[in-house]
Design a protein around this motif. Structure first.
Motif, short mmCIF file in Angstrom:
data_model
loop_
_atom_site.label_atom_id
_atom_site.label_comp_id
_atom_site.label_asym_id
_atom_site.label_seq_id
_atom_site.Cartn_x
_atom_site.Cartn_y
_atom_site.Cartn_z
N LYS A 1 0.84 -1.19 0.00
CA LYS A 1 0.00 0.00 0.00
C LYS A 1 0.88 1.24 0.00
CE LYS A 1 -3.70 -2.36 2.25
NZ LYS A 1 -4.05 -3.00 3.47
N ASP B 1 -4.25 1.76 7.72
CA ASP B 1 -4.90 1.23 6.53
C ASP B 1 -6.35 1.65 6.40
OD1 ASP B 1 -2.53 0.01 5.89
OD2 ASP B 1 -3.14 -1.99 6.53
N TYR C 1 -4.08 1.70 -2.77
CA TYR C 1 -3.16 1.12 -3.75
C TYR C 1 -2.88 2.08 -4.89
CZ TYR C 1 -4.06 -3.20 -1.31
OH TYR C 1 -4.16 -4.16 -0.34
#
Length: 180
Positions: free
Chosen positions: A69, A131, A138
């Motif tokens: 990520k 996250d 992404y």
């Protein structure tokens, strides 16, 4: 002690009356040949081309999908050779990376901005984010739009890492079955 004082002091002895000659800016030698300033490219009308590797999925991975990520280190990439490639052609000393919500980071390298330099700049901006804070974690790729800004790349993000051998192939097979 009757002798007169003279200018024999070591601090005064080696000085000349003229100021030292200017040797120019020292950084010029650290800059690699062929690396341009993006502002000069704009003045000359030279268009930028992005490295093909930057348009791959999930942090520029070519064959396999990597679940990296934008808030994870670029050193986790499976193919470290990709990181050494220049981000643009011709190579530039610095370039701004603009995100969809308006945030902007700058990637710099006097020897030409590499993919790693861009990834490091992105990682530095997002490394403290969890996250679940990221809507689109992404990296999908970059876009250079000279109409919007000559000196800036637009960063495209996506929700999921793209899978290799994606749905496009399945649709083609299905289309062939329909034709038969």
């Amino acid at each position: 002690m009757t002798e007169p004082l003279s200018k024999v002091d070591s601090a005064v002895q080696g000085l000349s009356s003229s100021p030292p000659k200017d040797k120019g800016h020292r950084r010029q030698s650290s800059s690699a040949a062929g690396v341009m300033n993006v502002n000069d490219l704009e003045k000359e009308g030279v268009e930028l081309r992005l490295a093909v590797e930057t348009q791959k999925t999930g942090w520029w991975v070519t064959e396999s999908v990597l679940d990296a990520k934008i808030n994870s280190s670029p050193m986790s990439i499976d193919e470290p050779a990709i990181l050494k490639l220049h981000l643009t052609k011709p190579p530039v000393k610095k370039i701004d990376l603009r995100f969809p919500l308006g945030m902007e980071v700058t990637a710099r390298n006097l020897k030409g901005v590499t993919i790693k330099d861009a990834m490091d700049a992105i990682y530095k901006a997002y490394k403290k984010r969890a996250d679940d804070e990221l809507d689109n974690p992404y990296l999908a790729g970059f876009e250079w739009d000279k109409e919007e800004s000559w000196t800036r790349l637009v960063v495209h993000l996506q929700k999921q890492p793209a899978s290799s051998g994606g749905g496009g192939g399945g649709k083609k097979k299905k289309g062939k079955k329909d034709e038969e």
